[in-house]
Design an enzyme around this catalytic site. Structure first.
Site, PDB file in Angstrom:
ATOM      1  N   ASP A  21      38.546 -23.145  17.824  1.00 19.51           N
ATOM      2  CA  ASP A  21      37.502 -22.882  17.079  1.00 19.51           C
ATOM      3  C   ASP A  21      37.683 -21.648  16.572  1.00 19.51           C
ATOM      4  OD1 ASP A  21      34.786 -23.552  16.856  1.00 19.51           O
ATOM      5  OD2 ASP A  21      34.001 -23.421  18.670  1.00 19.51           O
ATOM      6  N   HIS A  38      40.244 -20.209   8.679  1.00 17.93           N
ATOM      7  CA  HIS A  38      41.459 -21.393   8.173  1.00 17.93           C
ATOM      8  C   HIS A  38      42.313 -21.076   8.242  1.00 17.93           C
ATOM      9  CE1 HIS A  38      37.532 -23.020   9.523  1.00 17.93           C
ATOM     10  NE2 HIS A  38      36.963 -23.977   8.403  1.00 17.93           N
ATOM     11  N   LEU A 132      59.363 -30.427  21.348  1.00 19.65           N
ATOM     12  CA  LEU A 132      58.680 -30.368  21.186  1.00 19.65           C
ATOM     13  C   LEU A 132      57.191 -31.347  21.061  1.00 19.65           C
ATOM     14  CD1 LEU A 132      55.575 -28.567  22.027  1.00 19.65           C
ATOM     15  CD2 LEU A 132      55.671 -28.372  19.427  1.00 19.65           C
TER      16      LEU A 132
HETATM   17  C1  FPP Z   1      36.829 -24.606  14.261  1.00 19.86           C
HETATM   18  O1  FPP Z   1      36.930 -24.095  13.298  1.00 19.86           O
HETATM   19  C2  FPP Z   1      38.107 -25.591  12.940  1.00 19.86           C
HETATM   20  C3  FPP Z   1      38.506 -26.126  12.477  1.00 19.86           C
HETATM   21  C4  FPP Z   1      36.993 -26.930  11.871  1.00 19.86           C
HETATM   22  C5  FPP Z   1      39.863 -26.603  11.975  1.00 19.86           C
HETATM   23  C6  FPP Z   1      41.024 -26.287  11.920  1.00 19.86           C
HETATM   24  C7  FPP Z   1      41.906 -26.135  10.950  1.00 19.86           C
HETATM   25  C8  FPP Z   1      42.428 -25.127  11.119  1.00 19.86           C
HETATM   26  C9  FPP Z   1      43.115 -24.244  12.123  1.00 19.86           C
HETATM   27  C10 FPP Z   1      43.978 -25.330  10.159  1.00 19.86           C
HETATM   28  C11 FPP Z   1      43.914 -26.632   9.893  1.00 19.86           C
HETATM   29  C12 FPP Z   1      44.955 -27.007  10.233  1.00 19.86           C
HETATM   30  C13 FPP Z   1      46.494 -27.455  10.527  1.00 19.86           C
HETATM   31  C14 FPP Z   1      47.125 -28.253  11.419  1.00 19.86           C
HETATM   32  C15 FPP Z   1      47.247 -27.392   9.174  1.00 19.86           C
HETATM   33  P1  FPP Z   1      35.225 -24.029  12.700  1.00 19.86           P
HETATM   34  O2  FPP Z   1      34.972 -23.640  11.411  1.00 19.86           O
HETATM   35  O3  FPP Z   1      34.436 -24.197  13.654  1.00 19.86           O
HETATM   36  O4  FPP Z   1      34.503 -22.045  13.109  1.00 19.86           O
HETATM   37  P2  FPP Z   1      32.847 -21.806  13.435  1.00 19.86           P
HETATM   38  O5  FPP Z   1      32.660 -22.543  14.489  1.00 19.86           O
HETATM   39  O6  FPP Z   1      33.313 -20.125  13.379  1.00 19.86           O
HETATM   40  O7  FPP Z   1      32.119 -21.688  12.286  1.00 19.86           O
END
Ligand code: FPP
Length: 243
Positions: A21, A38, A132
């Site tokens: 997150d 992201h 893994l």
């Molecule tokens: C949460 O941060 C993150 C996500 C909803 C997406 C996580 C995705 C990635 C790390 C990239 C894709 C992953 C792979 C394995 C290819 P948020 O957007 O909710 O952050 P915020 O709470 O600060 O808005």
């Protein structure tokens, strides 16, 4: 079941699950578009996967896209799908080379046919990896997973294949997307939020949680190591009394 968990006598975090997150906040704080966060998040995924063998982690489960994330803007959703697609295309060869077995949990029916085919290809090509077990949760929600499991069990009961009395912890566990995986020892969530957000609701019943005050793109090997060190000091009792 409780017995089999206790028998594992886990002192090391072998299965670590992560709620990645804070990508959006990381980007916004720098005046950048959310998608940039992201993108940086994917780099953190790469580094985190690499660190696992050195830290004694045999199973890593990452929450990449929840059943609720479809509510985000069309741009952000398509950006995340593109990142997932690129991650698979770019990483599969390296995962095979490093003995990483990649699996996906969650629904598949709301993805495009070509993304589903890419996911199947990645699972097949990495199936022999033993160093893994990397599991990526996409279009995943703990409640959705339980609904799908209960529906399958209900169909088996309705057909007479199972009696209601045969429905126990082991049977439910075997019908979840994670049927082949051990329960997580440790769940790490970045960004300072202290909630589970529908992640591994059944499987994490006895997991230890670590909520970190850093955003996912800032999570690094030192933070991972510190979290595992903290886990090792915890007294896991699984409902029993300390020895
Ligand atoms: C949460 O941060 C993150 C996500 C909803 C997406 C996580 C995705 C990635 C790390 C990239 C894709 C992953 C792979 C394995 C290819 P948020 O957007 O909710 O952050 P915020 O709470 O600060 O808005």
């Amino acid at each position: 079941m409780a017995n089999s968990r206790a028998k594992r006598n886990v002192t090391q975090a072998r299965h670590v699950a992560m709620i990645m997150d804070g990508n959006g906040r990381w980007a916004t704080a720098r005046g950048l578009p959310r998608l940039f966060g992201h993108k940086r998040g994917v780099e953190t995924v790469r580094d985190t996967v690499k660190a696992c063998p050195d830290l004694g982690v045999t199973h890593l489960t990452l929450y990449a896209f929840s059943t609720e994330n479809w509510k985000r803007s069309a741009d952000e959703v398509s950006g995340l799908m593109r990142l997932l697609r690129r991650y698979i295309q770019k990483e599969v060869a390296s995962l095979v080379e490093h003995g990483v077995r990649l699996r996906f949990i969650g629904r598949r029916d709301r993805f495009t046919k070509s993304l589903r085919a890419l996911m199947d290809m990645a699972e097949n090509r990495t199936a022999r990896g033993t160093k893994l077990n990397l599991t990526i949760a996409v279009d995943y929600g703990g409640r959705d997973e339980m609904i799908r499991a209960v529906q399958t069990i209900a169909r088996r009961v309705a057909s007479g294949e199972l009696s209601p009395e045969q429905v126990d912890e082991d049977l439910i566990t075997a019908h979840l997307d994670t049927a082949d995986l051990p329960e997580p020892d440790l769940v790490i969530r970045t960004s300072g939020e202290c909630r589970t957000s529908n992640f591994l609701l059944w499987q994490a019943a006895y997991s230890e949680y670590d909520f970190l005050n850093i955003n996912w793109p800032d999570f690094d090997r030192a933070a991972f190591q510190a979290s595992i060190d903290g886990f090792m000091t915890r007294d896991r009792r699984f409902g029993a009394v300390s020895k």
